[in-house]
Structures are given as structure tokens and as C-alpha cells.
Scaffold this motif. Structure first.
Motif, PDB file in Angstrom:
ATOM      1  N   GLU A   1      40.279  39.260  34.509  1.00 46.80           N
ATOM      2  CA  GLU A   1      41.386  39.867  35.112  1.00 46.80           C
ATOM      3  C   GLU A   1      40.804  40.392  36.710  1.00 46.80           C
ATOM      4  O   GLU A   1      41.572  40.331  37.563  1.00 46.80           O
ATOM      5  CB  GLU A   1      42.041  41.192  34.331  1.00 46.80           C
ATOM      6  CG  GLU A   1      43.166  41.776  34.962  1.00 46.80           C
ATOM      7  CD  GLU A   1      42.905  42.920  35.908  1.00 46.80           C
ATOM      8  OE1 GLU A   1      43.606  43.188  36.736  1.00 46.80           O
ATOM      9  OE2 GLU A   1      41.890  43.477  35.692  1.00 46.80           O
ATOM     10  N   ARG A   2      39.556  40.873  36.607  1.00 48.76           N
ATOM     11  CA  ARG A   2      38.888  41.496  37.648  1.00 48.76           C
ATOM     12  C   ARG A   2      38.886  40.216  38.873  1.00 48.76           C
ATOM     13  O   ARG A   2      39.215  40.365  39.959  1.00 48.76           O
ATOM     14  CB  ARG A   2      37.638  42.002  37.429  1.00 48.76           C
ATOM     15  CG  ARG A   2      37.606  43.493  37.071  1.00 48.76           C
ATOM     16  CD  ARG A   2      36.151  43.841  36.742  1.00 48.76           C
ATOM     17  NE  ARG A   2      36.227  45.343  36.486  1.00 48.76           N
ATOM     18  CZ  ARG A   2      35.226  46.278  37.034  1.00 48.76           C
ATOM     19  NH1 ARG A   2      34.468  45.578  37.827  1.00 48.76           N
ATOM     20  NH2 ARG A   2      35.329  47.529  36.486  1.00 48.76           N
ATOM     21  N   HIS A   3      38.251  39.277  38.233  1.00 49.20           N
ATOM     22  CA  HIS A   3      38.125  37.953  39.000  1.00 49.20           C
ATOM     23  C   HIS A   3      39.417  37.570  39.740  1.00 49.20           C
ATOM     24  O   HIS A   3      39.490  37.226  40.890  1.00 49.20           O
ATOM     25  CB  HIS A   3      37.574  36.885  38.243  1.00 49.20           C
ATOM     26  CG  HIS A   3      37.125  35.609  38.951  1.00 49.20           C
ATOM     27  ND1 HIS A   3      35.999  35.314  39.750  1.00 49.20           N
ATOM     28  CD2 HIS A   3      37.887  34.517  39.213  1.00 49.20           C
ATOM     29  CE1 HIS A   3      35.897  34.417  40.439  1.00 49.20           C
ATOM     30  NE2 HIS A   3      37.055  33.682  40.226  1.00 49.20           N
ATOM     31  N   GLN A   4      40.433  37.468  39.158  1.00 41.91           N
ATOM     32  CA  GLN A   4      41.670  36.815  39.444  1.00 41.91           C
ATOM     33  C   GLN A   4      42.032  37.950  40.528  1.00 41.91           C
ATOM     34  O   GLN A   4      42.790  37.528  41.644  1.00 41.91           O
ATOM     35  CB  GLN A   4      42.819  36.871  38.251  1.00 41.91           C
ATOM     36  CG  GLN A   4      42.401  35.826  37.212  1.00 41.91           C
ATOM     37  CD  GLN A   4      42.242  34.260  37.798  1.00 41.91           C
ATOM     38  OE1 GLN A   4      41.548  33.619  38.264  1.00 41.91           O
ATOM     39  NE2 GLN A   4      43.714  33.779  37.996  1.00 41.91           N
ATOM     40  N   PHE A   5      42.122  39.074  40.285  1.00 41.04           N
ATOM     41  CA  PHE A   5      42.560  40.024  41.178  1.00 41.04           C
ATOM     42  C   PHE A   5      41.841  40.220  42.431  1.00 41.04           C
ATOM     43  O   PHE A   5      42.512  40.159  43.530  1.00 41.04           O
ATOM     44  CB  PHE A   5      42.840  41.538  40.576  1.00 41.04           C
ATOM     45  CG  PHE A   5      43.143  42.571  41.364  1.00 41.04           C
ATOM     46  CD1 PHE A   5      44.498  42.782  41.738  1.00 41.04           C
ATOM     47  CD2 PHE A   5      42.184  43.487  42.238  1.00 41.04           C
ATOM     48  CE1 PHE A   5      45.109  43.691  42.653  1.00 41.04           C
ATOM     49  CE2 PHE A   5      42.586  44.424  43.148  1.00 41.04           C
ATOM     50  CZ  PHE A   5      44.121  44.574  43.310  1.00 41.04           C
ATOM     51  N   ILE A   6      40.363  40.201  42.308  1.00 42.21           N
ATOM     52  CA  ILE A   6      39.724  40.394  43.728  1.00 42.21           C
ATOM     53  C   ILE A   6      39.844  39.057  44.429  1.00 42.21           C
ATOM     54  O   ILE A   6      39.906  38.988  45.600  1.00 42.21           O
ATOM     55  CB  ILE A   6      38.338  40.660  43.300  1.00 42.21           C
ATOM     56  CG1 ILE A   6      38.221  42.002  42.579  1.00 42.21           C
ATOM     57  CG2 ILE A   6      37.293  40.610  44.441  1.00 42.21           C
ATOM     58  CD1 ILE A   6      36.873  42.455  41.791  1.00 42.21           C
ATOM     59  N   SER A   7      39.638  38.030  43.924  1.00 49.02           N
ATOM     60  CA  SER A   7      39.958  36.579  44.560  1.00 49.02           C
ATOM     61  C   SER A   7      41.263  36.465  45.318  1.00 49.02           C
ATOM     62  O   SER A   7      41.281  36.270  46.438  1.00 49.02           O
ATOM     63  CB  SER A   7      39.613  35.428  43.950  1.00 49.02           C
ATOM     64  OG  SER A   7      40.389  35.280  42.810  1.00 49.02           O
ATOM     65  N   GLY A   8      42.362  36.780  44.533  1.00 45.92           N
ATOM     66  CA  GLY A   8      43.692  36.968  45.153  1.00 45.92           C
ATOM     67  C   GLY A   8      43.826  37.922  46.291  1.00 45.92           C
ATOM     68  O   GLY A   8      44.244  37.472  47.263  1.00 45.92           O
ATOM     69  N   TRP A   9      43.312  38.998  46.042  1.00 53.21           N
ATOM     70  CA  TRP A   9      43.181  40.018  47.103  1.00 53.21           C
ATOM     71  C   TRP A   9      42.544  39.528  48.555  1.00 53.21           C
ATOM     72  O   TRP A   9      43.120  39.811  49.729  1.00 53.21           O
ATOM     73  CB  TRP A   9      42.599  41.485  46.604  1.00 53.21           C
ATOM     74  CG  TRP A   9      42.451  42.532  47.741  1.00 53.21           C
ATOM     75  CD1 TRP A   9      43.554  43.041  48.298  1.00 53.21           C
ATOM     76  CD2 TRP A   9      41.427  43.334  47.722  1.00 53.21           C
ATOM     77  NE1 TRP A   9      43.039  43.760  49.363  1.00 53.21           N
ATOM     78  CE2 TRP A   9      41.976  44.228  48.870  1.00 53.21           C
ATOM     79  CE3 TRP A   9      40.041  43.389  47.339  1.00 53.21           C
ATOM     80  CZ2 TRP A   9      40.639  44.952  49.404  1.00 53.21           C
ATOM     81  CZ3 TRP A   9      39.230  44.195  47.744  1.00 53.21           C
ATOM     82  CH2 TRP A   9      39.478  44.989  49.030  1.00 53.21           C
ATOM     83  N   LEU A  10      41.292  38.975  48.397  1.00 48.85           N
ATOM     84  CA  LEU A  10      40.465  38.567  49.320  1.00 48.85           C
ATOM     85  C   LEU A  10      41.241  37.490  49.947  1.00 48.85           C
ATOM     86  O   LEU A  10      41.079  37.471  51.278  1.00 48.85           O
ATOM     87  CB  LEU A  10      39.184  38.131  48.892  1.00 48.85           C
ATOM     88  CG  LEU A  10      38.054  39.393  48.469  1.00 48.85           C
ATOM     89  CD1 LEU A  10      36.898  38.561  47.914  1.00 48.85           C
ATOM     90  CD2 LEU A  10      37.888  40.034  49.485  1.00 48.85           C
TER      91      LEU A  10
END
Length: 122
Positions: free
Chosen positions: A76-85
Motif C-alpha cells: 500500500e505504501r509503495h502504491q501510494f508513494i509511487s503514485g504521488w511521485l
């Protein structure tokens, strides 16, 4: 979280592969990560000893409840952070690579604060 980034990456990889494949084996993990099967076997032994995975006699790997909780949190962190970036204009390949590193070192408090701020301001 558990004590090391490597274990978190393995758990996240098992979760991702379990969404794509009918069963997950060490060879699938080795192929996905580009690691030697012997390295993956050692990691699986460690994860099994910590009760984060179970391995059947046929070599099928399954996440336990604790392993699944950790894997889902990291994913979930990976998905959120990569999407945000990517929203900030970072190219996808770089965003994914950076998210992979950030997801392990960011405290829960900092992550929750960033997530709340981003959701509020998007």
C-alpha cells in the motif's frame, strides 16, 4: 513493520506474485527479483522461522496472517508513494524505484502525515 527491508521486500513480492500466479514458489520469487534461488531459499527459511510464511511439501509458499499484514502495508505504501511521485511529475520508472526505497525507511507517523496531506490537497 519487521526488522529488515529485505524481509519486507520478499513478503511484498510474495503478495504481488500471489495475485498473478495460482501458486508461488521460490523459483518464482527468484525470477521476479533477479536473485539466485539459493538466496531466496535462505530468506524463505528465515521468514518461515518468524512465522510470516508457510511452505507446503510441494514447495508452495503462502503468507501467514502476520506476513500478509506486513506485505499489504508495504504494498500500500509503495502504491501510494509511487503514485504521488508520478503526480508530482517524476517519471514512472524513477517513481517506482524511489518508492521502493522510501516505503521501508519512512516512519508510520511520517507516512500517515504525508498521506493525509496529499489526500487533503489533491
Amino acid at each position: 513493520m519487521i526488522e529488515n527491508e529485505s524481509a519486507e521486500n520478499y513478503l511484498e513480492t510474495i503478495l504481488i506474485l500471489s495475485k498473478k500466479l495460482p501458486v508461488v514458489r521460490s523459483v518464482d520469487i527468484a525470477n521476479e527479483l533477479g536473485f539466485k534461488k539459493s538466496s531466496v531459499s535462505i530468506a524463505m527459511k528465515n521468514l518461515r522461522e518468524k512465522n510470516h510464511i508457510t511452505v507446503t511439501d510441494a514447495g508452495f509458499i503462502y503468507l501467514t496472517d502476520s506476513g500478509k499484514r506486513i506485505a499489504e502495508l508495504i504494498y500500500e505504501r509503495h502504491q501510494f508513494i509511487s503514485g504521488w511521485l508520478m503526480t508530482l511529475g517524476v517519471p514512472e520508472s524513477i517513481a517506482i524505484e524511489d518508492a521502493c526505497r522510501i516505503e521501508h525507511i519512512l516512519s508510520r507517523e511520517s507516512y500517515d502525515a504525508i498521506k493525509a496531506f496529499v489526500k487533503q490537497n489533491m
